[in-house]
Write an enzyme that holds these catalytic residues in place. Sequence first.
Site, mmCIF file in Angstrom:
data_model
loop_
_atom_site.group_PDB
_atom_site.id
_atom_site.type_symbol
_atom_site.label_atom_id
_atom_site.label_comp_id
_atom_site.label_asym_id
_atom_site.label_seq_id
_atom_site.Cartn_x
_atom_site.Cartn_y
_atom_site.Cartn_z
ATOM 1 N N ASP A 70 0.817 -1.219 0.000
ATOM 2 C CA ASP A 70 0.000 0.000 0.000
ATOM 3 C C ASP A 70 0.846 1.263 0.000
ATOM 4 O O ASP A 70 2.043 1.222 0.227
ATOM 5 C CB ASP A 70 -0.877 0.008 1.255
ATOM 6 C CG ASP A 70 -2.104 -0.862 1.091
ATOM 7 O OD1 ASP A 70 -2.420 -1.239 -0.053
ATOM 8 O OD2 ASP A 70 -2.751 -1.164 2.114
ATOM 9 N N LYS A 83 -3.765 3.433 -2.506
ATOM 10 C CA LYS A 83 -4.936 4.283 -2.745
ATOM 11 C C LYS A 83 -4.651 5.628 -2.119
ATOM 12 O O LYS A 83 -4.128 5.712 -1.024
ATOM 13 C CB LYS A 83 -6.168 3.722 -2.034
ATOM 14 C CG LYS A 83 -6.642 2.428 -2.577
ATOM 15 C CD LYS A 83 -7.758 1.899 -1.698
ATOM 16 C CE LYS A 83 -7.733 0.391 -1.685
ATOM 17 N NZ LYS A 83 -8.245 -0.200 -0.488
ATOM 18 N N MET A 93 -7.434 9.454 9.098
ATOM 19 C CA MET A 93 -8.019 9.893 7.830
ATOM 20 C C MET A 93 -8.917 11.120 8.025
ATOM 21 O O MET A 93 -9.993 11.209 7.443
ATOM 22 C CB MET A 93 -8.838 8.755 7.199
ATOM 23 C CG MET A 93 -7.989 7.555 6.849
ATOM 24 S SD MET A 93 -8.946 6.152 6.302
ATOM 25 C CE MET A 93 -9.502 5.486 7.846
HETATM 26 C C1 LIG Z 1 -6.191 3.790 5.719
HETATM 27 S S1 LIG Z 1 -5.664 4.255 7.314
HETATM 28 C C2 LIG Z 1 -4.601 2.916 7.685
HETATM 29 C C3 LIG Z 1 -4.237 2.796 9.129
HETATM 30 C C4 LIG Z 1 -3.271 1.663 9.401
HETATM 31 N N1 LIG Z 1 -3.875 0.394 9.130
HETATM 32 C C5 LIG Z 1 -2.716 1.686 10.814
HETATM 33 O O1 LIG Z 1 -3.017 0.796 11.618
HETATM 34 O O2 LIG Z 1 -1.921 2.584 11.093
HETATM 35 C C6 LIG Z 1 -4.558 5.557 6.893
HETATM 36 C C7 LIG Z 1 -4.497 6.636 7.979
HETATM 37 O O3 LIG Z 1 -3.601 6.258 9.011
HETATM 38 C C8 LIG Z 1 -2.994 7.408 9.547
HETATM 39 N N2 LIG Z 1 -1.543 7.281 9.401
HETATM 40 C C9 LIG Z 1 -0.880 6.228 8.922
HETATM 41 N N3 LIG Z 1 0.450 6.425 8.983
HETATM 42 C C10 LIG Z 1 0.617 7.649 9.513
HETATM 43 C C11 LIG Z 1 1.757 8.437 9.843
HETATM 44 N N4 LIG Z 1 2.993 7.996 9.648
HETATM 45 N N5 LIG Z 1 1.564 9.674 10.376
HETATM 46 C C12 LIG Z 1 0.320 10.141 10.600
HETATM 47 N N6 LIG Z 1 -0.781 9.442 10.309
HETATM 48 C C13 LIG Z 1 -0.644 8.213 9.788
HETATM 49 C C14 LIG Z 1 -3.543 8.612 8.795
HETATM 50 O O4 LIG Z 1 -4.650 9.102 9.516
HETATM 51 C C15 LIG Z 1 -3.963 7.958 7.499
HETATM 52 O O5 LIG Z 1 -4.943 8.725 6.839
#
Ligand SMILES: C[S@@+](CC[C@H](N)C(=O)[O-])C[C@H]1O[C@@H](n2cnc3c(N)ncnc32)[C@H](O)[C@@H]1O
Length: 239
Positions: free
Chosen positions: A34, A56, A168
């Site tokens: 991803d 995505k 998100m």
């Molecule tokens: C589709 S979700 C996936 C979450 C993922 N499965 C997890 O457990 O971290 C994606 C969201 O995770 C958050 N996110 C993921 N990595 C991040 C990072 N390094 N810094 C800030 N937000 C992050 C943001 O809110 C982003 O829009």
Amino acid sequence: MKKVYLVGGGPGDPELITVKGMKLIQSADVIIYDRLVSRKLLAYAKPGAELIYVGKQAGKHTLTQEEINQLLIKKAEEGKLVVRLKGGDPFVFGRGGEEALALRKHGIAVEVVPGVSSAIAVPALAGIPVTHRGIASSVTLVTGHLAEKKEERLDYASLKAETVVILMGVKNLPKIIEEFRKTRPPTTPVAIIEKGTLEEQRVITGTLADIIERAQEAKLKPPAITVIGEVVKLREDIA
Ligand SMILES: C[S@@+](CC[C@H](N)C(=O)[O-])C[C@H]1O[C@@H](n2cnc3c(N)ncnc32)[C@H](O)[C@@H]1O
């Protein structure tokens, strides 16, 4: 039995993957990954491994979820060692459950390798524990994605946990913050962490009263995590 490993790649910093996840990356024939997966992790793939990007971005999809499911099924049926590498934890807003169900429906085994979720790790590395004795004994993880969809709207104002972590939530931040203002004091601390755990990390802090303006001034961009609650104040001493 044919099998797909649903592996959590961790929150961004490539060193925050599990040992099991790393071993699978090293032995995979195919890695389907991803957008938020660290590219540095892919450097550990064995020579000749097939690396397929299916990321995505808000509104822009390389493949639809259904196409991703079909790709996983196809690669597993070819008898390959397939790693589905996802950001954070596969089952935290990662659609990992949907992929697992699609695979099981086709008689393909699934092994989940949990990952360090950004929901907990990003606040942690910004100096914010999501729970803290005497301050917050409950935490709710929510998506900011449902702020606008009328048919399945989330009632943010009714959430009762002392700490709320929003994933998100960049696009709908003003709408979401307005909802929280209905039931929480304007002085409630808020932190937004952009690109958490990475060198480029930025942290914007404020309160429910002023965080929208502060985020606008800072030109906040995804990926970001928003933390609402008194635990945010601990950052002053921990970070
Ligand atoms: C589709 S979700 C996936 C979450 C993922 N499965 C997890 O457990 O971290 C994606 C969201 O995770 C958050 N996110 C993921 N990595 C991040 C990072 N390094 N810094 C800030 N937000 C992050 C943001 O809110 C982003 O829009």
